[in-house]
Design a protein around this motif. Structure first.
Motif, PDB file in Angstrom:
ATOM      1  N   PRO A 114      15.619  33.720  39.347  1.00 22.67           N
ATOM      2  CA  PRO A 114      16.793  34.259  39.680  1.00 22.67           C
ATOM      3  C   PRO A 114      17.926  33.531  39.134  1.00 22.67           C
ATOM      4  O   PRO A 114      17.838  32.416  38.458  1.00 22.67           O
ATOM      5  CB  PRO A 114      16.558  33.687  41.453  1.00 22.67           C
ATOM      6  CG  PRO A 114      15.635  32.428  41.257  1.00 22.67           C
ATOM      7  CD  PRO A 114      14.608  32.654  40.020  1.00 22.67           C
ATOM      8  N   PHE A 115      19.080  34.424  39.111  1.00 23.52           N
ATOM      9  CA  PHE A 115      20.274  33.896  38.400  1.00 23.52           C
ATOM     10  C   PHE A 115      21.306  34.378  39.121  1.00 23.52           C
ATOM     11  O   PHE A 115      21.462  35.444  39.864  1.00 23.52           O
ATOM     12  CB  PHE A 115      20.310  34.199  37.212  1.00 23.52           C
ATOM     13  CG  PHE A 115      20.122  35.698  36.692  1.00 23.52           C
ATOM     14  CD1 PHE A 115      21.082  36.750  36.838  1.00 23.52           C
ATOM     15  CD2 PHE A 115      18.880  36.149  36.446  1.00 23.52           C
ATOM     16  CE1 PHE A 115      20.735  37.930  36.406  1.00 23.52           C
ATOM     17  CE2 PHE A 115      18.562  37.627  36.092  1.00 23.52           C
ATOM     18  CZ  PHE A 115      19.615  38.321  36.080  1.00 23.52           C
ATOM     19  N   ASN A 116      22.601  33.943  38.962  1.00 23.06           N
ATOM     20  CA  ASN A 116      24.206  34.543  39.137  1.00 23.06           C
ATOM     21  C   ASN A 116      24.467  35.149  38.178  1.00 23.06           C
ATOM     22  O   ASN A 116      24.232  34.821  36.891  1.00 23.06           O
ATOM     23  CB  ASN A 116      24.759  33.463  39.911  1.00 23.06           C
ATOM     24  CG  ASN A 116      24.385  32.916  41.405  1.00 23.06           C
ATOM     25  OD1 ASN A 116      24.587  31.696  41.391  1.00 23.06           O
ATOM     26  ND2 ASN A 116      23.820  33.593  42.223  1.00 23.06           N
ATOM     27  N   LEU A 117      25.319  35.978  38.399  1.00 21.15           N
ATOM     28  CA  LEU A 117      26.230  36.488  37.279  1.00 21.15           C
ATOM     29  C   LEU A 117      27.815  35.982  37.222  1.00 21.15           C
ATOM     30  O   LEU A 117      28.606  36.253  38.278  1.00 21.15           O
ATOM     31  CB  LEU A 117      26.109  37.829  37.020  1.00 21.15           C
ATOM     32  CG  LEU A 117      24.869  38.653  36.989  1.00 21.15           C
ATOM     33  CD1 LEU A 117      25.035  40.262  37.195  1.00 21.15           C
ATOM     34  CD2 LEU A 117      24.520  38.634  35.719  1.00 21.15           C
ATOM     35  N   ALA A 118      28.176  35.513  36.157  1.00 19.74           N
ATOM     36  CA  ALA A 118      29.528  34.866  36.223  1.00 19.74           C
ATOM     37  C   ALA A 118      30.739  35.518  35.115  1.00 19.74           C
ATOM     38  O   ALA A 118      29.905  35.989  34.077  1.00 19.74           O
ATOM     39  CB  ALA A 118      29.489  33.482  35.639  1.00 19.74           C
ATOM     40  N   ILE A 119      31.719  35.666  35.580  1.00 16.60           N
ATOM     41  CA  ILE A 119      32.889  36.274  34.900  1.00 16.60           C
ATOM     42  C   ILE A 119      33.233  35.334  33.539  1.00 16.60           C
ATOM     43  O   ILE A 119      33.566  34.424  33.942  1.00 16.60           O
ATOM     44  CB  ILE A 119      34.020  36.866  35.543  1.00 16.60           C
ATOM     45  CG1 ILE A 119      33.275  37.999  36.459  1.00 16.60           C
ATOM     46  CG2 ILE A 119      35.101  37.560  34.820  1.00 16.60           C
ATOM     47  CD1 ILE A 119      32.809  39.078  35.889  1.00 16.60           C
ATOM     48  N   VAL A 120      33.491  35.834  32.532  1.00 17.29           N
ATOM     49  CA  VAL A 120      34.113  35.116  31.281  1.00 17.29           C
ATOM     50  C   VAL A 120      35.142  36.173  30.863  1.00 17.29           C
ATOM     51  O   VAL A 120      34.836  37.205  30.349  1.00 17.29           O
ATOM     52  CB  VAL A 120      33.185  34.793  30.114  1.00 17.29           C
ATOM     53  CG1 VAL A 120      33.710  33.943  29.046  1.00 17.29           C
ATOM     54  CG2 VAL A 120      31.735  34.105  30.789  1.00 17.29           C
ATOM     55  N   SER A 121      36.231  35.517  30.800  1.00 12.19           N
ATOM     56  CA  SER A 121      37.613  36.382  30.424  1.00 12.19           C
ATOM     57  C   SER A 121      38.558  35.500  30.072  1.00 12.19           C
ATOM     58  O   SER A 121      38.839  34.254  30.447  1.00 12.19           O
ATOM     59  CB  SER A 121      37.999  37.093  31.656  1.00 12.19           C
ATOM     60  OG  SER A 121      39.185  37.762  31.676  1.00 12.19           O
ATOM     61  N   LYS A 122      39.655  35.988  29.512  1.00  8.78           N
ATOM     62  CA  LYS A 122      40.760  35.206  28.910  1.00  8.78           C
ATOM     63  C   LYS A 122      41.770  35.265  30.138  1.00  8.78           C
ATOM     64  O   LYS A 122      42.668  34.555  29.985  1.00  8.78           O
ATOM     65  CB  LYS A 122      41.453  35.931  27.615  1.00  8.78           C
ATOM     66  CG  LYS A 122      40.669  36.009  26.300  1.00  8.78           C
ATOM     67  CD  LYS A 122      41.348  36.410  25.203  1.00  8.78           C
ATOM     68  CE  LYS A 122      40.282  36.515  23.858  1.00  8.78           C
ATOM     69  NZ  LYS A 122      40.857  37.161  22.777  1.00  8.78           N
ATOM     70  N   ASP A 123      41.744  36.236  31.039  1.00 13.43           N
ATOM     71  CA  ASP A 123      42.370  36.093  32.059  1.00 13.43           C
ATOM     72  C   ASP A 123      42.106  35.125  33.061  1.00 13.43           C
ATOM     73  O   ASP A 123      40.764  35.010  33.769  1.00 13.43           O
ATOM     74  CB  ASP A 123      42.192  37.380  32.801  1.00 13.43           C
ATOM     75  CG  ASP A 123      43.378  37.497  33.920  1.00 13.43           C
ATOM     76  OD1 ASP A 123      43.595  36.669  34.682  1.00 13.43           O
ATOM     77  OD2 ASP A 123      43.740  38.801  34.267  1.00 13.43           O
ATOM     78  N   GLN A 124      42.879  34.069  33.055  1.00 12.61           N
ATOM     79  CA  GLN A 124      42.361  32.587  33.927  1.00 12.61           C
ATOM     80  C   GLN A 124      42.271  33.147  35.422  1.00 12.61           C
ATOM     81  O   GLN A 124      41.523  32.173  36.083  1.00 12.61           O
ATOM     82  CB  GLN A 124      43.531  31.504  33.690  1.00 12.61           C
ATOM     83  CG  GLN A 124      43.392  31.316  32.093  1.00 12.61           C
ATOM     84  CD  GLN A 124      42.077  30.601  31.670  1.00 12.61           C
ATOM     85  OE1 GLN A 124      41.490  29.843  32.505  1.00 12.61           O
ATOM     86  NE2 GLN A 124      41.581  31.209  30.708  1.00 12.61           N
ATOM     87  N   THR A 125      42.969  34.093  35.967  1.00 11.67           N
ATOM     88  CA  THR A 125      42.537  34.176  37.230  1.00 11.67           C
ATOM     89  C   THR A 125      41.327  34.871  37.792  1.00 11.67           C
ATOM     90  O   THR A 125      40.913  34.631  38.986  1.00 11.67           O
ATOM     91  CB  THR A 125      43.842  35.448  37.761  1.00 11.67           C
ATOM     92  OG1 THR A 125      43.541  36.753  37.177  1.00 11.67           O
ATOM     93  CG2 THR A 125      45.067  35.049  37.510  1.00 11.67           C
ATOM     94  N   ASP A 143      38.691  34.377  35.233  1.00 10.36           N
ATOM     95  CA  ASP A 143      37.527  33.737  34.344  1.00 10.36           C
ATOM     96  C   ASP A 143      36.753  32.503  35.412  1.00 10.36           C
ATOM     97  O   ASP A 143      37.347  31.737  35.964  1.00 10.36           O
ATOM     98  CB  ASP A 143      38.032  32.666  33.295  1.00 10.36           C
ATOM     99  CG  ASP A 143      37.230  32.252  32.638  1.00 10.36           C
ATOM    100  OD1 ASP A 143      36.108  32.701  32.003  1.00 10.36           O
ATOM    101  OD2 ASP A 143      37.378  30.762  32.389  1.00 10.36           O
ATOM    102  N   GLY A 144      35.350  32.634  35.324  1.00  5.14           N
ATOM    103  CA  GLY A 144      34.485  31.692  36.098  1.00  5.14           C
ATOM    104  C   GLY A 144      34.231  32.252  37.343  1.00  5.14           C
ATOM    105  O   GLY A 144      33.367  31.652  38.065  1.00  5.14           O
ATOM    106  N   ASP A 145      34.774  33.344  37.842  1.00  6.35           N
ATOM    107  CA  ASP A 145      34.379  34.002  39.009  1.00  6.35           C
ATOM    108  C   ASP A 145      32.952  34.558  38.825  1.00  6.35           C
ATOM    109  O   ASP A 145      32.454  34.577  37.843  1.00  6.35           O
ATOM    110  CB  ASP A 145      35.303  35.397  39.554  1.00  6.35           C
ATOM    111  CG  ASP A 145      35.366  35.719  40.962  1.00  6.35           C
ATOM    112  OD1 ASP A 145      34.390  34.899  41.713  1.00  6.35           O
ATOM    113  OD2 ASP A 145      36.143  36.360  41.306  1.00  6.35           O
ATOM    114  N   THR A 146      32.406  34.788  40.099  1.00 10.06           N
ATOM    115  CA  THR A 146      31.103  35.478  39.936  1.00 10.06           C
ATOM    116  C   THR A 146      31.060  36.673  40.717  1.00 10.06           C
ATOM    117  O   THR A 146      32.173  37.159  41.096  1.00 10.06           O
ATOM    118  CB  THR A 146      30.119  34.365  40.976  1.00 10.06           C
ATOM    119  OG1 THR A 146      30.547  34.449  42.353  1.00 10.06           O
ATOM    120  CG2 THR A 146      29.918  33.065  40.402  1.00 10.06           C
ATOM    121  N   LEU A 147      29.855  37.398  40.437  1.00 11.67           N
ATOM    122  CA  LEU A 147      29.681  38.775  41.116  1.00 11.67           C
ATOM    123  C   LEU A 147      28.785  38.909  42.347  1.00 11.67           C
ATOM    124  O   LEU A 147      27.775  38.035  42.476  1.00 11.67           O
ATOM    125  CB  LEU A 147      28.900  39.811  39.831  1.00 11.67           C
ATOM    126  CG  LEU A 147      29.804  39.765  38.856  1.00 11.67           C
ATOM    127  CD1 LEU A 147      29.138  40.696  37.974  1.00 11.67           C
ATOM    128  CD2 LEU A 147      31.301  40.450  39.077  1.00 11.67           C
TER     129      LEU A 147
END
Length: 206
Positions: free
Chosen positions: A26-37, A39-43
């Motif tokens: 099992p795993f989570n999915l994380a957001i990687v983005s230049k937008d700091q608002t 970046d690091g959020d999950t799905l």
């Protein structure tokens, strides 16, 4: 509604994830983005209809999902009988989510819902592989979609498999629900949805 949902789920349960039958940890999915608002959020899986879920940003606010929700656990289903064209780009398979109901559990595969009037497609989980999208995780655990045909030249050419990372965070509408969701842009152009922000999607094992 409960009867209709159960009938739908069990009608497709036997065929779900039939070809790709090797389930990952099992795993989570994380957001990687230049937008700091974001970046690091999950799905997180968000309800879009009977046995249908999209991929919401866990900490986003929307008219349909006003509060942050926990990151969802996903799996990646692969197969020993399906060739991997490029190991560094990742083995092909289905991204899956386990839908739990009152009297059933069914593994759903992600597919892309395409609106013919938009270049922004919505990833959705359905209780059937008929609409499933074959995806991959590369050697750095980033989610991609691969193809070996290039049609940006005339005539189109085929050759080595390439990995594409056309993921965006967009405010989307589907079946009465408005969410901030993971989206996929069709082709090389910019998304026509003005809310879209470029992201990558990283697998993080739990």
């Amino acid at each position: 509604m409960k009867l209709a949902l159960s009938t739908l789920v069990f009608a497709f349960a036997a065929s779900t994830i039939a070809q790709y039958d090797q389930e990952s940890n099992p795993f989570n999915l994380a957001i990687v983005s230049k937008d700091q608002t974001i970046d690091g959020d999950t799905l997180s899986a968000c309800h879009e209809g009977a046995a249908i879920e999209s991929l919401c940003l866990s900490n986003s606010n929307s008219t349909s999902k006003p509060d942050p929700i926990p990151a969802t656990v996903f799996h990646f289903n692969t197969s020993d009988t399906v060739v991997t064209p490029n190991a560094s780009l990742g083995a092909p398979g289905y991204l899956t989510y386990l839908l739990r109901g009152g009297n059933f559990n069914v593994s759903e595969a992600m597919g892309l819902d395409i609106n013919p009037t938009s270049n922004v497609a919505l990833p959705l989980f359905w209780p059937s592989t008929d609409r499933a999208a074959v995806v991959s995780f590369d050697s750095n655990d980033f989610l991609n979609i691969q193809n070996y045909v290039v049609d940006t030249v005339n005539p189109p050419v085929s050759g080595e498999y390439r990995a594409y990372y056309r993921w965006y965070s967009c405010t989307t509408y589907y079946a009465g629900y408005t969410y901030v969701t993971l989206s996929w842009v069709l082709g090389e152009g910019k998304p026509q949805n003005p809310s879209c922000v470029k992201v990558n999607v990283k697998r993080v094992f739990v």
